[in-house]
Design an enzyme around this catalytic site. Structure first.
Site, PDB file in Angstrom:
ATOM      1  N   CYS A  51     -29.301  55.867  10.533  1.00  0.00           N
ATOM      2  CA  CYS A  51     -28.563  56.699   9.696  1.00  0.00           C
ATOM      3  C   CYS A  51     -27.675  57.541  10.510  1.00  0.00           C
ATOM      4  O   CYS A  51     -26.233  57.705  10.214  1.00  0.00           O
ATOM      5  CB  CYS A  51     -29.358  57.733   8.978  1.00  0.00           C
ATOM      6  SG  CYS A  51     -30.505  56.722   7.590  1.00  0.00           S
ATOM      7  N   CYS A  83      15.590  59.908  17.574  1.00  0.00           N
ATOM      8  CA  CYS A  83      15.129  59.700  15.999  1.00  0.00           C
ATOM      9  C   CYS A  83      13.974  58.515  16.158  1.00  0.00           C
ATOM     10  O   CYS A  83      13.245  58.634  15.154  1.00  0.00           O
ATOM     11  CB  CYS A  83      16.298  59.044  15.589  1.00  0.00           C
ATOM     12  SG  CYS A  83      16.870  57.403  16.228  1.00  0.00           S
ATOM     13  N   CYS A 115      22.289  59.186  15.695  1.00  0.00           N
ATOM     14  CA  CYS A 115      21.037  59.320  14.999  1.00  0.00           C
ATOM     15  C   CYS A 115      21.130  59.501  13.759  1.00  0.00           C
ATOM     16  O   CYS A 115      20.229  59.055  12.662  1.00  0.00           O
ATOM     17  CB  CYS A 115      20.074  60.464  15.811  1.00  0.00           C
ATOM     18  SG  CYS A 115      19.542  59.842  17.446  1.00  0.00           S
ATOM     19  N   CYS A 164      22.907  30.859  16.012  1.00  0.00           N
ATOM     20  CA  CYS A 164      24.158  30.565  15.925  1.00  0.00           C
ATOM     21  C   CYS A 164      24.713  30.253  14.560  1.00  0.00           C
ATOM     22  O   CYS A 164      23.991  29.871  13.489  1.00  0.00           O
ATOM     23  CB  CYS A 164      24.574  29.053  16.494  1.00  0.00           C
ATOM     24  SG  CYS A 164      26.301  28.619  16.404  1.00  0.00           S
TER      25      CYS A 164
END
Length: 551
Positions: A203, A304, A314, A354
């Site tokens: 318990c 930030c 930011c 690419c």
């Protein structure tokens, strides 16, 4: 505006026009010039407490490590690109162990005053959010009451007529013990504090396990007496109190979040400590961002908490991320990975960085970003990075929601394309790096001679990152302003340079890659030069208020 080769670009604008800048490159292929300042073709800037170092390898080619130049440009008797400069950042990188050591230093400082166990002082500090002055004030006024309130006073909780005082805080085995929690009578291990409230070990373990996730002080199940870390470990049978320590560390960092920041990268537990925060307002005022690097070489903005986001500041970054989070995850995946061939409509999935695509069905060559024919992209500018206003829109209300949505979708697609391409380029580069390394060992190529690939990959990744965030700047900029047009031209030049370098990563044969080593260096140098120019042009947009997020 005229155009030229990679090593011979010239852009000049009327100096009397306050909204323009002059930007030109030297005919000397080993350097380039912005506003009269001469930069080497490959600039290496590393940050150890924000001190810049230029490193040159044995071949005379500057090596690229972790950052682009982020300092104001000045010129004698000439207009400054953006007024003002910022001081260097002084910071250190810590682990959770290092933070805990600092917490213990605070405890040791208070130990002579409180004269109680260190573990109890730690609990007191955490309870008062590490406000030592407030804690000392309360301690002086009502020491005993405070200890009882937080369950740290054993004398107030001891049950006078119990038999457990000689064995408190120990796990004991008892026969025919009846636990009042589970109501089982059995032979079992038990645990109790000085209060005498005794329960079976199972318990107690369930209770502690639930409480550990909350990160608060764990008390007896029937009174306010607190369990110490060693008690928790005894009951659980293994070091579980470390979870509480993690909670204490998080509490410490949160309380001192002006000076301490967690690295925002996934699964990274590094912490950056900024020794002096007095310069941060100046960074904000001049539209610079205080970029730092953790122990795992993750670079992020201390202000930030986002990744490196030049040329956006930011405020622009936060506004863009907030807007982007509203997008559908499904739409993001579709935009990132699949498109129809513009000619035969066959679905194509992108598997490389690419943007030069060749349809496997009809062999049509097109640009992944704008879906136009690839041939024009090899000349002049990368026109697909320019947002085109429809003539019909000129007569409409500039606040028209449909127009705004189209504009955002255009720039978001570009932002997303380069974010995905950067990851694909990096993965492809790592694969090629393994092959080149194997070739080095097989034919005896030196370690230095093989570094060009990793250096070029770092430059490419940084170039894509700057290009990616430049689309957020373009979205919030006044498209009619002359400087915005100059900024877009610089975007095109960087986009061309990035794609040209990215195409080299498509080479699959290590021997061919080694032969084209000079080409990697030349293209990487050009990417870095164009990256620096775009960053500075973007900052001028911010300084002059041409680019600004809505309040």
């Amino acid at each position: 505006m005229s155009s030229g080769t990679e090593n011979d670009q010239f852009y000049s604008f009327d100096e009397s026009d306050s909204s323009s800048i002059e930007l030109y490159e030297s005919h000397n292929t080993s350097e380039f010039t912005i506003h009269g300042l001469v930069f080497p073709k490959l600039i290496s800037v590393t940050s150890q407490d924000s001190e810049f170092d230029i490193n040159e390898d044995e071949d005379g080619v500057d090596t690229i490590y972790e950052g682009m130049l982020d300092a104001p440009l000045t010129k004698n008797n000439k207009r400054i690109l953006c007024e003002g400069s910022v001081p260097n950042l002084s910071y250190e990188c810590l682990t959770t162990k290092g933070i805990f050591e600092r917490m213990l230093q605070r405890v040791d400082h208070l130990q002579p005053i409180f004269a109680i166990p260190s573990a109890d002082i730690l609990i007191l500090l955490q309870h008062y959010d590490w406000n030592e002055e407030r804690l000392l004030e309360v301690w002086t006024e009502k020491m005993d009451e405070l200890l009882v309130e937080l369950g740290l006073s054993t004398t107030a909780n001891i049950k006078k007529d119990n038999d457990y005082n000689s064995h408190f805080r120990e796990v004991e085995f008892k026969n025919d013990f009846t636990c009042i929690i589970c109501c089982d009578k059995k032979d079992t291990e038990t645990f109790a504090l000085e209060c005498g409230h005794e329960y079976c070990i199972n318990c107690y373990r369930h209770y502690i396990k639930d409480k550990l996730h909350e990160g608060n002080i764990i008390t007896c199940m029937d009174c306010s007496l607190a369990l110490k870390n060693e008690d928790i470990d005894k009951v659980m049978g293994h070091p579980s109190s470390s979870k509480l320590m993690d909670s204490s560390i998080k509490s410490f960092v949160q309380k001192h979040n002006r000076n301490y920041k967690w690295c925002p990268f996934a699964d990274c537990k590094s912490i950056v400590h900024l020794r002096d925060t007095s310069s941060l307002p100046e960074y904000t005022r001049l539209h610079y961002s205080p970029f730092v690097k953790c122990n795992s070489f993750h670079r992020f903005c201390f202000n930030c908490g986002f990744e490196v986001h030049s040329p956006a500041d930011c405020k622009i970054t936060t506004a863009w991320v907030k807007k982007a989070r509203k997008e559908s995850e499904i739409l993001n995946w579709v935009l990132s990975h699949t498109k129809e061939c513009p000619k035969c409509s066959v679905n194509i999935e992108k598997n490389g960085g690419c943007n030069h695509m060749v349809c496997s069905s009809c062999k049509y060559e097109f640009c992944w970003i704008c879906e136009g024919p690839w041939a024009p992209h090899g000349k002049n500018f990368f026109q697909c990075t320019m947002y085109k206003n429809n003539e019909d829109n000129k007569s409409k209300n500039p606040q028209d929601a449909n127009k705004t949505l189209k504009k955002y979708t255009f720039y978001y697609r570009l932002f997303n394309e380069h974010e995905v391409s950067a990851k694909l380029d990096w993965n492809l580069g790592q694969t090629l790096g393994t092959k080149v390394h194997a070739l080095q060992e097989r034919i005896g190529i030196s370690w230095i001679d093989g570094q060009f690939l990793s250096e070029s990959l770092k430059v490419l990744n940084e170039g894509r990152t700057v290009l990616k965030w430049s689309f957020a700047v373009a979205y919030y900029s006044d498209a009619s302003h002359n400087l915005t047009k100059i900024f877009v031209d610089n975007q095109m030049l960087l986009a061309n340079a990035v794609e040209s370098l990215s195409e080299l990563l498509q080479i699959k044969t290590p021997e061919v890659i080694m032969k084209r080593r000079p080409e990697f260096y030349n293209k990487a140098g050009y990417v870095e030069n164009r990256t620096t120019a775009l960053m500075e042009c973007g900052r001028e947009l911010l300084c002059k208020g041409i680019c600004k997020a809505a309040e």
